[in-house]
Design an enzyme around this catalytic site. Sequence first.
Site, PDB file in Angstrom:
ATOM      1  N   ASP A  57       0.808  -1.222   0.000  1.00  0.00           N
ATOM      2  CA  ASP A  57       0.000   0.000   0.000  1.00  0.00           C
ATOM      3  C   ASP A  57       0.839   1.270   0.000  1.00  0.00           C
ATOM      4  OD1 ASP A  57       1.043  -0.097   2.515  1.00  0.00           O
ATOM      5  OD2 ASP A  57      -0.845   0.253   3.572  1.00  0.00           O
ATOM      6  N   GLU A  59       3.257   2.086   2.272  1.00  0.00           N
ATOM      7  CA  GLU A  59       3.877   2.388   3.558  1.00  0.00           C
ATOM      8  C   GLU A  59       5.332   1.898   3.576  1.00  0.00           C
ATOM      9  OE1 GLU A  59       1.683   0.862   6.834  1.00  0.00           O
ATOM     10  OE2 GLU A  59      -0.105   2.065   6.418  1.00  0.00           O
ATOM     11  N   ARG A 116      13.680  25.675   0.631  1.00  0.00           N
ATOM     12  CA  ARG A 116      13.260  26.941   0.019  1.00  0.00           C
ATOM     13  C   ARG A 116      11.977  27.487   0.614  1.00  0.00           C
ATOM     14  NH1 ARG A 116      13.820  24.901  -6.082  1.00  0.00           N
ATOM     15  NH2 ARG A 116      13.434  22.927  -4.997  1.00  0.00           N
ATOM     16  N   HIS A 150      19.695  26.198   1.670  1.00  0.00           N
ATOM     17  CA  HIS A 150      19.306  27.314   0.802  1.00  0.00           C
ATOM     18  C   HIS A 150      19.355  28.635   1.561  1.00  0.00           C
ATOM     19  CE1 HIS A 150      17.517  29.160  -2.699  1.00  0.00           C
ATOM     20  NE2 HIS A 150      16.543  29.658  -1.957  1.00  0.00           N
ATOM     21  N   LYS A 215      17.440  40.220 -11.788  1.00  0.00           N
ATOM     22  CA  LYS A 215      16.282  39.687 -12.496  1.00  0.00           C
ATOM     23  C   LYS A 215      15.007  40.009 -11.738  1.00  0.00           C
ATOM     24  CE  LYS A 215      16.223  35.108 -10.333  1.00  0.00           C
ATOM     25  NZ  LYS A 215      15.026  35.306  -9.550  1.00  0.00           N
ATOM     26  N   ARG A 217      11.275  38.233 -11.040  1.00  0.00           N
ATOM     27  CA  ARG A 217      10.499  36.995 -11.185  1.00  0.00           C
ATOM     28  C   ARG A 217       9.052  37.344 -11.510  1.00  0.00           C
ATOM     29  NH1 ARG A 217      11.567  31.899 -10.174  1.00  0.00           N
ATOM     30  NH2 ARG A 217      13.495  32.444  -9.110  1.00  0.00           N
ATOM     31  N   ASP A 241      25.741  29.016  -7.908  1.00  0.00           N
ATOM     32  CA  ASP A 241      24.503  28.998  -7.130  1.00  0.00           C
ATOM     33  C   ASP A 241      24.536  27.797  -6.194  1.00  0.00           C
ATOM     34  OD1 ASP A 241      22.072  29.896  -6.244  1.00  0.00           O
ATOM     35  OD2 ASP A 241      21.112  29.895  -8.215  1.00  0.00           O
ATOM     36  N   GLY A 248      15.938  27.569 -15.004  1.00  0.00           N
ATOM     37  CA  GLY A 248      15.510  28.789 -15.681  1.00  0.00           C
ATOM     38  C   GLY A 248      16.353  29.985 -15.314  1.00  0.00           C
TER      39      GLY A 248
END
Length: 335
Positions: A57, A59, A116, A150, A215, A217, A241, A248
Amino acid sequence: MRPRQVRPRRKGWDVLMNIHGKDMKIFAANSNRLLAKQIAEGLGLPVGKADVTTFSDGEISVSINESVRGSEVFVVQSTCAPVNDNLMELLIMIDAFKRASAARITAVIPYFGYARQDRKARARDPISAKLVADLISAAGADRVLTMDLHAPQIQGFFNIPVDHLMGAPVLARYFRQLMEEQPDDYVVVSPDLGSVTRARNFASRLGCPLAVVDKRRLRANVCEVMNLIGDVKGKKVLLVDDMIDTAGTLCNAAEAVVEKGGAETVIAAATHAVLSGSAIERLGKSVISQMVLLDTIPLPPEKRLDKFTILPVAPLFSEAIARIYDDRPVSAIFS
């Protein structure tokens, strides 16, 4: 008083001494078994015997097939895709070790999912990173070892100690060799304003100037490059980064430094290769000539491109685990 245990360390490291009289055990769930094996090998240990499966199932079932009573246990599990399955595997394994009387449990999370979602961006938003931190603590973890959160303040979401490793030294070591003592030919570029501090520290490590892509968003996972702050004309650009998700932001930034800034070539680097959605297609078509990643998240063959270079993090985690085990400072790794 029980005598100290002394175990020879491999690869020329110092002698490993456990001042608590406990043995060390490394266990792995399913998200990144290869990394767990490499970490264990770096410590001269086998991966612990455990089975993590699912019932019909869905689990999750965990079976620990060796004694951990009185042991210092390290559970290696990146909470990458499938995020919720991998998170539940980690929580259930921690609970199993706690109930099996492990002396101390450290959750080794090379990639921390939900990082994030660390603040309320809009009314009635959850702060899911805090919820996950609470779940890990409630499951029974005594400590967390992770890499490149992050947002560094996520360490404060935990009510247990958090050792936060950085991927920058691993990446910087690679780029120093690539640069061949010609740092003036390179410029480190932050792909957005949120990554400026990270890019500045990375540029300082390499002795390179810094530029920033500004930039705006438009909506989730869609952004529009507005401006380039700094001089990259005729330079080799290093885009840095902490993670690449849909790619993107990174691909737009790469296009901006070439078309608007006149950069000669673009190399990108990141710690976590999330690579969701159409990321692989975007990176394949982008002006990025090389993509340098760390292996905190396993990359299946269908997600590997010829332009990818994967660097190992196992030696860093092995050293950090040995220091935690010995009650020595982890921060000394970066000094």
